[in-house]
Design an enzyme around this catalytic site. Structure first.
Site, PDB file in Angstrom:
ATOM      1  N   ILE A 154       2.438  -9.027   2.138  1.00 31.75           N
ATOM      2  CA  ILE A 154       1.738  -7.767   2.398  1.00 31.75           C
ATOM      3  C   ILE A 154       0.749  -7.924   3.547  1.00 31.75           C
ATOM      4  CG2 ILE A 154       0.161  -6.051   1.421  1.00 31.75           C
ATOM      5  CD1 ILE A 154       1.432  -6.657  -1.326  1.00 31.75           C
ATOM      6  N   CYS A 232      -7.072  -3.518  -1.547  1.00 31.86           N
ATOM      7  CA  CYS A 232      -5.900  -2.987  -2.250  1.00 31.86           C
ATOM      8  C   CYS A 232      -5.164  -4.096  -3.005  1.00 31.86           C
ATOM      9  CB  CYS A 232      -4.927  -2.338  -1.268  1.00 31.86           C
ATOM     10  SG  CYS A 232      -5.524  -0.824  -0.520  1.00 31.86           S
ATOM     11  N   GLU A 263     -10.058  -1.826 -15.159  1.00 32.09           N
ATOM     12  CA  GLU A 263      -9.208  -0.651 -14.977  1.00 32.09           C
ATOM     13  C   GLU A 263      -8.661  -0.192 -16.320  1.00 32.09           C
ATOM     14  OE1 GLU A 263      -6.209  -1.377 -12.034  1.00 32.09           O
ATOM     15  OE2 GLU A 263      -7.667  -1.689 -10.432  1.00 32.09           O
ATOM     16  N   HIS A 281      -5.764   2.759  -8.061  1.00 32.06           N
ATOM     17  CA  HIS A 281      -4.713   1.733  -7.983  1.00 32.06           C
ATOM     18  C   HIS A 281      -3.383   2.347  -7.526  1.00 32.06           C
ATOM     19  CE1 HIS A 281      -3.719  -2.498  -9.674  1.00 32.06           C
ATOM     20  NE2 HIS A 281      -2.928  -2.203  -8.664  1.00 32.06           N
TER      21      HIS A 281
END
Length: 533
Positions: A154, A232, A263, A281
Protein backbone atom coordinates in the site's frame (compact mmCIF):
# COMPACT_ATOMS: atom_id res chain seq x y z
CA UNK A 1 -21.51 -35.10 2.57
CA UNK A 2 -20.88 -31.54 1.37
CA UNK A 3 -18.81 -29.28 3.65
CA UNK A 4 -20.73 -26.50 5.38
CA UNK A 5 -19.59 -22.88 5.58
CA UNK A 6 -21.03 -20.16 7.78
CA UNK A 7 -20.81 -16.62 6.36
CA UNK A 8 -21.23 -14.47 9.48
CA UNK A 9 -20.38 -11.06 7.97
CA UNK A 10 -21.55 -9.12 4.93
CA UNK A 11 -20.15 -10.84 1.83
CA UNK A 12 -21.66 -10.27 -1.59
CA UNK A 13 -24.25 -12.62 -3.04
CA UNK A 14 -21.78 -13.37 -5.85
CA UNK A 15 -19.27 -14.65 -3.31
CA UNK A 16 -21.92 -16.77 -1.62
CA UNK A 17 -22.81 -18.23 -5.02
CA UNK A 18 -19.17 -19.25 -5.57
CA UNK A 19 -19.42 -21.54 -2.55
CA UNK A 20 -22.59 -23.12 -3.94
CA UNK A 21 -21.12 -23.51 -7.43
CA UNK A 22 -18.09 -25.29 -5.96
CA UNK A 23 -20.22 -27.80 -4.06
CA UNK A 24 -20.12 -26.17 -0.62
CA UNK A 25 -23.26 -25.80 1.49
CA UNK A 26 -23.57 -22.17 2.65
CA UNK A 27 -25.38 -20.66 5.61
CA UNK A 28 -25.45 -16.92 4.87
CA UNK A 29 -26.15 -14.99 8.12
CA UNK A 30 -24.41 -11.63 7.61
CA UNK A 31 -25.35 -10.22 11.04
CA UNK A 32 -24.56 -13.29 13.12
CA UNK A 33 -20.96 -12.22 13.74
CA UNK A 34 -22.17 -9.38 15.96
CA UNK A 35 -23.88 -11.87 18.32
CA UNK A 36 -21.00 -13.72 19.99
CA UNK A 37 -23.29 -15.88 22.12
CA UNK A 38 -25.25 -17.10 19.10
CA UNK A 39 -22.02 -17.69 17.16
CA UNK A 40 -20.67 -19.72 20.06
CA UNK A 41 -23.87 -21.78 20.06
CA UNK A 42 -23.81 -22.71 16.35
CA UNK A 43 -20.14 -22.71 15.29
CA UNK A 44 -19.72 -26.42 15.98
CA UNK A 45 -21.93 -27.23 12.98
CA UNK A 46 -19.57 -25.82 10.35
CA UNK A 47 -16.43 -26.82 8.47
CA UNK A 48 -15.63 -23.26 7.39
CA UNK A 49 -16.21 -19.72 8.66
CA UNK A 50 -16.09 -16.76 6.26
CA UNK A 51 -15.76 -13.34 7.93
CA UNK A 52 -14.86 -9.70 7.52
CA UNK A 53 -13.96 -7.56 10.55
CA UNK A 54 -17.19 -7.66 12.57
CA UNK A 55 -16.89 -11.28 13.67
CA UNK A 56 -14.46 -11.81 16.56
CA UNK A 57 -13.07 -15.35 16.42
CA UNK A 58 -11.85 -15.70 19.99
CA UNK A 59 -10.22 -18.66 21.71
CA UNK A 60 -13.62 -19.47 23.23
CA UNK A 61 -15.24 -19.56 19.79
CA UNK A 62 -12.44 -21.73 18.43
CA UNK A 63 -12.75 -24.12 21.37
CA UNK A 64 -16.44 -24.59 20.51
CA UNK A 65 -15.69 -25.05 16.79
CA UNK A 66 -15.46 -28.83 16.95
CA UNK A 67 -15.67 -29.36 13.16
CA UNK A 68 -14.04 -26.16 11.90
CA UNK A 69 -11.24 -26.64 9.39
CA UNK A 70 -10.75 -23.20 7.87
CA UNK A 71 -11.40 -19.54 8.67
CA UNK A 72 -11.39 -17.15 5.72
CA UNK A 73 -10.99 -13.41 6.27
CA UNK A 74 -12.11 -11.24 3.36
CA UNK A 75 -9.39 -8.61 3.74
CA UNK A 76 -5.83 -8.39 4.99
CA UNK A 77 -6.16 -7.78 8.74
CA UNK A 78 -6.66 -10.84 10.94
CA UNK A 79 -6.59 -8.98 14.27
CA UNK A 80 -10.07 -10.36 14.97
CA UNK A 81 -8.89 -13.98 14.82
CA UNK A 82 -6.97 -15.74 17.60
CA UNK A 83 -4.41 -17.28 15.26
CA UNK A 84 -2.39 -19.18 17.93
CA UNK A 85 -5.60 -20.81 19.20
CA UNK A 86 -6.63 -21.70 15.64
CA UNK A 87 -3.18 -23.10 14.85
CA UNK A 88 -3.13 -25.19 18.01
CA UNK A 89 -6.45 -26.75 16.96
CA UNK A 90 -5.30 -27.31 13.39
CA UNK A 91 -7.62 -24.71 11.85
CA UNK A 92 -6.23 -22.95 8.79
CA UNK A 93 -6.60 -19.15 8.76
CA UNK A 94 -6.66 -17.55 5.31
CA UNK A 95 -6.80 -13.91 4.27
CA UNK A 96 -6.78 -11.94 1.02
CA UNK A 97 -3.61 -9.86 1.43
CA UNK A 98 -3.71 -7.67 -1.67
CA UNK A 99 -7.39 -7.07 -2.46
CA UNK A 100 -7.65 -3.70 -0.67
CA UNK A 101 -4.33 -2.12 -1.62
CA UNK A 102 -5.40 0.45 -4.23
CA UNK A 103 -8.56 1.36 -2.33
CA UNK A 104 -6.70 2.05 0.92
CA UNK A 105 -3.97 4.01 -0.90
CA UNK A 106 -6.56 6.17 -2.65
CA UNK A 107 -8.31 6.88 0.65
CA UNK A 108 -5.03 8.12 2.13
CA UNK A 109 -4.56 10.47 -0.82
CA UNK A 110 -8.18 11.65 -0.49
CA UNK A 111 -7.68 12.43 3.19
CA UNK A 112 -4.48 14.31 2.38
CA UNK A 113 -6.38 16.58 -0.03
CA UNK A 114 -9.26 16.97 2.43
CA UNK A 115 -6.89 18.08 5.19
CA UNK A 116 -4.85 20.32 2.90
CA UNK A 117 -7.93 22.25 1.77
CA UNK A 118 -10.18 21.80 4.85
CA UNK A 119 -12.89 20.38 2.61
CA UNK A 120 -15.28 18.84 5.18
CA UNK A 121 -15.44 22.00 7.30
CA UNK A 122 -15.79 24.19 4.21
CA UNK A 123 -18.62 21.99 2.94
CA UNK A 124 -20.49 22.10 6.26
CA UNK A 125 -20.07 25.88 6.48
CA UNK A 126 -21.27 26.49 2.93
CA UNK A 127 -24.27 24.19 3.26
CA UNK A 128 -25.19 26.02 6.47
CA UNK A 129 -25.65 29.19 4.40
CA UNK A 130 -22.36 30.82 5.31
CA UNK A 131 -19.86 32.10 2.78
CA UNK A 132 -16.60 31.98 4.77
CA UNK A 133 -14.19 32.19 1.88
CA UNK A 134 -11.42 33.78 3.96
CA UNK A 135 -11.75 31.24 6.78
CA UNK A 136 -10.67 28.22 4.77
CA UNK A 137 -7.16 29.02 3.61
CA UNK A 138 -5.54 25.80 2.46
CA UNK A 139 -2.11 24.72 1.26
CA UNK A 140 -0.96 23.28 -2.06
CA UNK A 141 0.17 19.68 -2.42
CA UNK A 142 2.54 20.39 -5.32
CA UNK A 143 6.15 20.79 -4.28
CA UNK A 144 5.53 19.62 -0.71
CA UNK A 145 7.39 16.72 0.91
CA UNK A 146 5.37 13.58 1.57
CA UNK A 147 6.76 11.23 4.22
CA UNK A 148 5.61 7.63 3.83
CA UNK A 149 6.12 5.39 6.87
CA UNK A 150 5.96 1.82 5.59
CA UNK A 151 6.61 1.33 1.89
CA UNK A 152 5.19 -2.10 1.25
CA UNK A 153 2.29 -2.88 -1.03
CA UNK A 154 0.00 0.00 0.00
CA UNK A 155 2.76 2.45 0.94
CA UNK A 156 4.47 2.07 -2.41
CA UNK A 157 1.19 2.85 -4.21
CA UNK A 158 0.78 6.00 -2.10
CA UNK A 159 4.40 6.93 -2.82
CA UNK A 160 3.95 6.68 -6.60
CA UNK A 161 0.72 8.68 -6.38
CA UNK A 162 2.65 11.33 -4.46
CA UNK A 163 5.31 11.42 -7.17
CA UNK A 164 2.54 11.83 -9.73
CA UNK A 165 1.23 14.81 -7.76
CA UNK A 166 4.67 16.45 -8.12
CA UNK A 167 5.50 15.97 -4.46
CA UNK A 168 8.93 15.13 -3.07
CA UNK A 169 8.49 11.70 -1.49
CA UNK A 170 10.67 10.33 1.30
CA UNK A 171 10.05 6.91 2.84
CA UNK A 172 11.04 5.01 5.94
CA UNK A 173 10.85 1.23 5.80
CA UNK A 174 13.52 -1.12 7.24
CA UNK A 175 12.97 -3.51 4.34
CA UNK A 176 13.08 -0.91 1.56
CA UNK A 177 16.27 -1.12 -0.49
CA UNK A 178 17.92 1.87 -2.12
CA UNK A 179 17.36 0.21 -5.50
CA UNK A 180 13.62 -0.21 -4.93
CA UNK A 181 13.37 3.39 -3.72
CA UNK A 182 15.10 4.58 -6.89
CA UNK A 183 12.69 2.50 -8.98
CA UNK A 184 9.74 4.21 -7.25
CA UNK A 185 11.31 7.64 -7.72
CA UNK A 186 11.50 8.32 -3.99
CA UNK A 187 14.19 8.79 -1.36
CA UNK A 188 14.84 6.24 1.40
CA UNK A 189 15.49 7.96 4.76
CA UNK A 190 15.69 7.22 8.46
CA UNK A 191 12.60 7.90 10.57
CA UNK A 192 13.95 11.00 12.35
CA UNK A 193 14.94 12.48 8.99
CA UNK A 194 11.43 11.86 7.68
CA UNK A 195 9.94 13.59 10.72
CA UNK A 196 12.22 16.58 10.19
CA UNK A 197 11.55 17.01 6.46
CA UNK A 198 7.95 15.98 5.74
CA UNK A 199 5.09 18.44 5.25
CA UNK A 200 2.63 15.51 5.12
CA UNK A 201 3.16 12.17 6.87
CA UNK A 202 1.14 9.10 5.95
CA UNK A 203 1.29 5.76 7.78
CA UNK A 204 1.22 2.41 5.98
CA UNK A 205 2.93 0.07 8.38
CA UNK A 206 1.38 -2.85 10.25
CA UNK A 207 0.95 -2.93 14.01
CA UNK A 208 3.92 -4.56 15.73
CA UNK A 209 5.71 -4.00 19.01
CA UNK A 210 8.16 -1.80 17.11
CA UNK A 211 5.52 0.36 15.42
CA UNK A 212 2.95 0.73 18.20
CA UNK A 213 2.75 4.44 19.09
CA UNK A 214 5.28 5.37 16.41
CA UNK A 215 3.58 8.79 16.25
CA UNK A 216 3.73 10.13 19.80
CA UNK A 217 4.64 13.38 21.55
CA UNK A 218 8.36 12.76 21.12
CA UNK A 219 7.96 12.10 17.40
CA UNK A 220 5.68 15.12 16.89
CA UNK A 221 8.27 17.35 18.57
CA UNK A 222 10.75 16.38 15.85
CA UNK A 223 8.37 17.28 13.03
CA UNK A 224 8.03 20.49 11.06
CA UNK A 225 5.70 23.15 12.41
CA UNK A 226 2.44 22.84 10.46
CA UNK A 227 2.85 19.16 9.58
CA UNK A 228 -0.25 17.24 8.51
CA UNK A 229 -0.63 13.57 9.50
CA UNK A 230 -2.68 10.86 7.74
CA UNK A 231 -3.41 7.44 9.21
CA UNK A 232 -5.27 4.80 7.21
CA UNK A 233 -3.30 1.85 8.61
CA UNK A 234 -3.87 0.91 12.27
CA UNK A 235 -5.22 3.05 15.09
CA UNK A 236 -2.57 2.16 17.64
CA UNK A 237 0.22 3.53 15.47
CA UNK A 238 -0.74 7.03 16.65
CA UNK A 239 -1.08 8.04 20.29
CA UNK A 240 -4.34 9.96 19.89
CA UNK A 241 -3.92 12.10 23.00
CA UNK A 242 -0.47 13.24 21.81
CA UNK A 243 -1.81 14.03 18.33
CA UNK A 244 -4.67 16.02 19.88
CA UNK A 245 -2.19 18.07 21.93
CA UNK A 246 -0.10 18.66 18.82
CA UNK A 247 -3.14 20.01 16.98
CA UNK A 248 -4.25 22.19 19.88
CA UNK A 249 -0.76 23.71 20.17
CA UNK A 250 -0.61 24.43 16.44
CA UNK A 251 2.42 22.21 15.92
CA UNK A 252 0.25 19.90 13.79
CA UNK A 253 -1.84 21.81 11.25
CA UNK A 254 -4.27 18.99 10.55
CA UNK A 255 -4.87 15.26 10.51
CA UNK A 256 -6.81 12.73 8.49
CA UNK A 257 -7.79 9.76 10.64
CA UNK A 258 -9.48 6.63 9.30
CA UNK A 259 -8.49 4.24 12.10
CA UNK A 260 -8.68 4.59 15.87
CA UNK A 261 -7.18 3.03 18.97
CA UNK A 262 -10.66 1.79 19.91
CA UNK A 263 -13.21 0.93 17.23
CA UNK A 264 -15.96 1.68 16.67
CA UNK A 265 -14.86 5.14 17.84
CA UNK A 266 -17.91 6.59 19.58
CA UNK A 267 -15.79 9.17 21.36
CA UNK A 268 -12.26 10.42 20.75
CA UNK A 269 -9.98 13.23 21.92
CA UNK A 270 -9.65 14.07 18.22
CA UNK A 271 -13.33 14.73 17.63
CA UNK A 272 -14.25 18.39 17.30
CA UNK A 273 -10.71 19.66 16.79
CA UNK A 274 -10.06 22.13 13.97
CA UNK A 275 -8.98 20.54 10.70
CA UNK A 276 -9.21 16.95 11.85
CA UNK A 277 -10.96 14.87 9.20
CA UNK A 278 -12.29 11.58 10.59
CA UNK A 279 -13.75 8.63 8.68
CA UNK A 280 -15.07 5.31 10.08
CA UNK A 281 -12.36 2.91 8.85
CA UNK A 282 -13.24 3.37 5.18
CA UNK A 283 -9.84 2.41 3.77
CA UNK A 284 -11.17 -0.74 2.14
CA UNK A 285 -14.68 0.57 1.53
CA UNK A 286 -15.12 0.68 -2.20
CA UNK A 287 -17.41 -1.49 -4.26
CA UNK A 288 -14.45 -2.93 -6.17
CA UNK A 289 -12.38 -3.82 -3.12
CA UNK A 290 -15.23 -5.36 -1.16
CA UNK A 291 -16.21 -7.49 -4.13
CA UNK A 292 -12.63 -8.54 -4.89
CA UNK A 293 -11.79 -9.78 -1.40
CA UNK A 294 -15.17 -11.50 -1.01
CA UNK A 295 -14.73 -13.44 -4.25
CA UNK A 296 -11.14 -14.32 -3.38
CA UNK A 297 -11.95 -15.70 0.06
CA UNK A 298 -14.85 -17.76 -1.30
CA UNK A 299 -12.62 -19.28 -3.96
CA UNK A 300 -9.79 -20.01 -1.51
CA UNK A 301 -12.02 -21.64 1.09
CA UNK A 302 -13.86 -23.71 -1.51
CA UNK A 303 -10.59 -24.94 -3.01
CA UNK A 304 -9.41 -26.07 0.39
CA UNK A 305 -12.63 -27.74 1.53
CA UNK A 306 -13.21 -29.55 -1.78
CA UNK A 307 -9.70 -30.17 -3.13
CA UNK A 308 -7.37 -29.65 -0.16
CA UNK A 309 -5.51 -26.77 -1.83
CA UNK A 310 -4.11 -24.15 0.58
CA UNK A 311 -3.79 -20.54 -0.62
CA UNK A 312 -2.95 -17.33 1.28
CA UNK A 313 -2.83 -19.12 4.62
CA UNK A 314 -1.48 -17.21 7.60
CA UNK A 315 -0.56 -20.33 9.54
CA UNK A 316 -0.14 -23.03 6.90
CA UNK A 317 2.20 -23.43 3.91
CA UNK A 318 1.09 -24.45 0.45
CA UNK A 319 1.93 -28.15 0.71
CA UNK A 320 0.41 -31.19 -0.97
CA UNK A 321 -0.91 -34.04 1.13
CA UNK A 322 1.79 -36.42 -0.18
CA UNK A 323 4.79 -34.34 0.84
CA UNK A 324 3.43 -32.96 4.11
CA UNK A 325 4.84 -35.54 6.61
CA UNK A 326 8.49 -34.99 5.61
CA UNK A 327 8.28 -31.33 4.65
CA UNK A 328 6.29 -29.81 7.51
CA UNK A 329 9.09 -30.00 10.15
CA UNK A 330 11.47 -28.25 7.76
CA UNK A 331 8.86 -25.59 6.97
CA UNK A 332 8.78 -24.83 10.70
CA UNK A 333 12.58 -24.78 10.75
CA UNK A 334 12.69 -22.42 7.75
CA UNK A 335 10.29 -20.01 9.44
CA UNK A 336 12.38 -20.07 12.61
CA UNK A 337 15.63 -19.36 10.73
CA UNK A 338 13.96 -16.42 8.98
CA UNK A 339 12.54 -15.19 12.26
CA UNK A 340 15.98 -15.36 13.90
CA UNK A 341 17.53 -13.24 11.15
CA UNK A 342 14.59 -10.82 11.08
CA UNK A 343 14.67 -10.19 14.81
CA UNK A 344 18.47 -9.91 14.89
CA UNK A 345 18.67 -7.53 11.91
CA UNK A 346 18.06 -3.81 12.38
CA UNK A 347 19.28 -2.35 9.09
CA UNK A 348 17.69 -2.49 5.63
CA UNK A 349 18.16 -5.89 4.00
CA UNK A 350 19.81 -5.87 0.59
CA UNK A 351 20.33 -9.56 -0.10
CA UNK A 352 18.99 -12.92 1.10
CA UNK A 353 20.80 -16.18 0.28
CA UNK A 354 19.27 -19.55 1.12
CA UNK A 355 21.23 -22.79 0.77
CA UNK A 356 19.56 -26.21 0.88
CA UNK A 357 22.01 -28.97 1.73
CA UNK A 358 21.75 -32.76 1.45
CA UNK A 359 18.32 -34.39 1.39
CA UNK A 360 16.61 -31.02 2.06
CA UNK A 361 17.71 -29.92 -1.43
CA UNK A 362 15.32 -32.50 -2.88
CA UNK A 363 12.27 -31.17 -1.02
CA UNK A 364 9.71 -28.58 -2.08
CA UNK A 365 12.12 -25.69 -1.63
CA UNK A 366 9.60 -23.18 -2.93
CA UNK A 367 7.53 -23.72 0.22
CA UNK A 368 10.69 -23.65 2.34
CA UNK A 369 11.85 -20.37 0.79
CA UNK A 370 8.44 -18.82 1.35
CA UNK A 371 8.60 -19.92 4.98
CA UNK A 372 12.07 -18.41 5.41
CA UNK A 373 10.93 -15.09 3.93
CA UNK A 374 7.72 -15.04 6.00
CA UNK A 375 9.75 -15.52 9.17
CA UNK A 376 12.26 -12.89 8.08
CA UNK A 377 9.67 -10.19 7.39
CA UNK A 378 7.27 -10.98 10.23
CA UNK A 379 9.18 -8.90 12.76
CA UNK A 380 8.19 -5.82 10.73
CA UNK A 381 5.03 -6.94 8.89
CA UNK A 382 2.67 -8.80 11.17
CA UNK A 383 0.17 -9.82 8.47
CA UNK A 384 2.71 -11.54 6.23
CA UNK A 385 2.14 -15.11 5.11
CA UNK A 386 3.94 -17.62 2.92
CA UNK A 387 2.18 -16.38 -0.20
CA UNK A 388 2.68 -12.66 0.37
CA UNK A 389 6.25 -12.82 1.73
CA UNK A 390 8.02 -13.42 -1.63
CA UNK A 391 6.00 -10.59 -3.19
CA UNK A 392 6.92 -8.24 -0.36
CA UNK A 393 10.60 -9.13 -0.72
CA UNK A 394 10.42 -8.40 -4.45
CA UNK A 395 8.58 -5.10 -3.85
CA UNK A 396 11.34 -3.97 -1.53
CA UNK A 397 14.04 -4.71 -4.09
CA UNK A 398 15.72 -7.36 -1.91
CA UNK A 399 17.92 -9.69 -3.96
CA UNK A 400 17.03 -13.35 -3.36
CA UNK A 401 19.25 -16.28 -4.34
CA UNK A 402 18.69 -19.96 -3.68
CA UNK A 403 21.13 -22.82 -4.11
CA UNK A 404 21.04 -26.59 -3.63
CA UNK A 405 23.99 -28.84 -2.98
CA UNK A 406 24.86 -32.41 -2.06
CA UNK A 407 25.54 -33.38 1.55
CA UNK A 408 28.52 -31.31 2.68
CA UNK A 409 28.82 -31.88 6.42
CA UNK A 410 27.97 -34.17 9.30
CA UNK A 411 24.23 -33.57 8.94
CA UNK A 412 22.14 -35.41 6.36
CA UNK A 413 20.48 -32.16 5.39
CA UNK A 414 20.10 -28.61 6.61
CA UNK A 415 19.06 -25.07 5.64
CA UNK A 416 21.45 -22.12 5.78
CA UNK A 417 20.23 -18.51 5.60
CA UNK A 418 22.53 -15.57 4.94
CA UNK A 419 21.20 -12.00 5.19
CA UNK A 420 23.19 -9.03 3.93
CA UNK A 421 22.43 -5.48 5.04
CA UNK A 422 24.16 -2.20 4.28
CA UNK A 423 26.48 -2.86 7.24
CA UNK A 424 27.03 -6.61 7.59
CA UNK A 425 26.22 -10.18 6.58
CA UNK A 426 24.64 -12.50 9.14
CA UNK A 427 24.17 -16.24 8.69
CA UNK A 428 22.25 -18.93 10.57
CA UNK A 429 21.74 -22.61 9.81
CA UNK A 430 19.52 -25.33 11.21
CA UNK A 431 18.22 -28.82 10.77
CA UNK A 432 15.55 -31.19 12.06
CA UNK A 433 16.41 -34.40 13.88
CA UNK A 434 14.38 -37.59 13.81
CA UNK A 435 12.06 -36.22 16.49
CA UNK A 436 10.99 -33.48 14.04
CA UNK A 437 12.19 -30.69 16.31
CA UNK A 438 14.20 -27.82 14.80
CA UNK A 439 17.78 -27.17 15.94
CA UNK A 440 20.21 -24.34 15.34
CA UNK A 441 23.53 -25.79 14.15
CA UNK A 442 25.48 -22.71 13.10
CA UNK A 443 25.34 -18.94 13.70
CA UNK A 444 27.78 -16.46 12.13
CA UNK A 445 29.81 -19.41 10.86
CA UNK A 446 30.26 -20.70 14.41
CA UNK A 447 29.09 -24.25 15.03
CA UNK A 448 26.81 -25.19 17.92
CA UNK A 449 23.78 -27.36 18.52
CA UNK A 450 20.84 -25.67 20.22
CA UNK A 451 17.18 -26.55 20.52
CA UNK A 452 14.69 -23.80 19.74
CA UNK A 453 12.58 -22.35 22.54
CA UNK A 454 9.75 -19.87 22.63
CA UNK A 455 11.92 -17.32 24.48
CA UNK A 456 15.65 -17.04 23.76
CA UNK A 457 18.55 -14.66 24.32
CA UNK A 458 21.28 -14.39 21.67
CA UNK A 459 24.61 -12.85 22.66
CA UNK A 460 27.87 -12.17 20.86
CA UNK A 461 31.03 -11.71 22.88
CA UNK A 462 34.78 -12.16 22.90
CA UNK A 463 35.93 -15.60 24.05
CA UNK A 464 37.04 -14.55 27.53
CA UNK A 465 36.37 -15.99 31.01
CA UNK A 466 33.37 -14.89 33.02
CA UNK A 467 30.66 -14.67 30.35
CA UNK A 468 28.80 -17.79 31.45
CA UNK A 469 28.89 -16.74 35.07
CA UNK A 470 27.74 -13.22 34.28
CA UNK A 471 24.78 -14.37 32.21
CA UNK A 472 23.78 -17.00 34.78
CA UNK A 473 24.00 -14.58 37.69
CA UNK A 474 22.21 -11.73 35.89
CA UNK A 475 19.29 -13.86 34.78
CA UNK A 476 19.16 -15.75 38.07
CA UNK A 477 18.92 -12.53 40.07
CA UNK A 478 16.08 -11.43 37.79
CA UNK A 479 14.21 -14.70 38.34
CA UNK A 480 14.67 -15.90 34.75
CA UNK A 481 15.27 -19.64 34.59
CA UNK A 482 17.64 -20.98 31.93
CA UNK A 483 16.31 -24.15 30.27
CA UNK A 484 19.25 -24.59 27.91
CA UNK A 485 22.57 -22.79 27.41
CA UNK A 486 24.66 -23.35 24.29
CA UNK A 487 28.02 -21.79 23.42
CA UNK A 488 30.21 -21.60 20.35
CA UNK A 489 33.42 -19.87 19.28
CA UNK A 490 35.41 -19.35 16.11
CA UNK A 491 38.73 -20.03 17.84
CA UNK A 492 40.26 -19.80 21.28
CA UNK A 493 40.14 -16.14 22.31
CA UNK A 494 38.21 -15.21 19.16
CA UNK A 495 34.58 -14.38 18.40
CA UNK A 496 32.05 -16.28 20.50
CA UNK A 497 28.28 -16.62 20.75
CA UNK A 498 25.84 -17.71 23.43
CA UNK A 499 22.29 -18.91 22.85
CA UNK A 500 20.07 -19.24 25.88
CA UNK A 501 16.65 -20.87 25.96
CA UNK A 502 14.77 -19.38 28.93
CA UNK A 503 11.46 -20.28 30.54
CA UNK A 504 9.69 -16.96 30.11
CA UNK A 505 9.73 -13.53 28.47
CA UNK A 506 12.73 -11.26 29.06
CA UNK A 507 11.94 -7.67 29.99
CA UNK A 508 13.66 -4.66 28.45
CA UNK A 509 15.17 -3.91 31.85
CA UNK A 510 16.82 -7.33 32.13
CA UNK A 511 18.05 -7.20 28.55
CA UNK A 512 19.50 -3.73 29.16
CA UNK A 513 21.55 -5.11 32.07
CA UNK A 514 22.99 -7.80 29.82
CA UNK A 515 23.72 -5.30 27.03
CA UNK A 516 25.43 -2.90 29.44
CA UNK A 517 28.10 -5.41 30.46
CA UNK A 518 31.59 -4.99 29.03
CA UNK A 519 31.66 -8.79 28.67
CA UNK A 520 28.89 -8.71 26.04
CA UNK A 521 29.20 -7.16 22.57
CA UNK A 522 25.55 -7.50 21.55
CA UNK A 523 22.49 -9.11 23.12
CA UNK A 524 19.01 -9.61 21.71
CA UNK A 525 15.83 -11.15 23.06
CA UNK A 526 14.25 -13.42 20.45
CA UNK A 527 10.75 -14.89 20.48
CA UNK A 528 9.72 -17.86 18.35
CA UNK A 529 6.34 -19.39 17.57
CA UNK A 530 7.02 -22.78 19.11
CA UNK A 531 5.29 -24.49 21.97
CA UNK A 532 7.00 -24.10 25.34
CA UNK A 533 8.22 -27.37 26.86
Amino acid sequence: MAPRVLVSDKLSETAVQIFRDRGVEVDFQPDLGKDKDKLLEVIGQYDGLAIRSATKVTEKIIEAATNLKVIGRAGIGVDNVDIPAASKKGIIVMNTPFGNSITTAEHAIALMFAVARQLPAADASTQAGKWEKNRFMGVEITGKTLGVIGCGNIGSIVATRGVGLKMRVVAFDPFLSAERAAELGIEKVELDDLFKRADFITLHTPMTDKTRGIINAEAIAKMKDGVRIINCARGGLVVEADLAEGIKSGKVAGAGVDVFETEPAKDSVLFGLDNVVCTPHLGASTTEAQENVALQVAEQMSDYLIRGAVTNAINMPSITAEEAPKLTPFVKLADILGSFAGQATENAIKKVEITYDGHVAGMNTRALTSAVLAGLIRSQVADVNMVSAPIMVKERGIQLTESRRDKSGIFDGYIMLSVTTEKQTRSVAGTCFSDGKPRFIQIKGIGLEAEVGENMIYCTNDDTPGVIGFLGNTLGEAGVNIANFQLGRSAKGGDAIALLYVDGPVSDEILAKVQASDKINTAKYLKFAVAAE
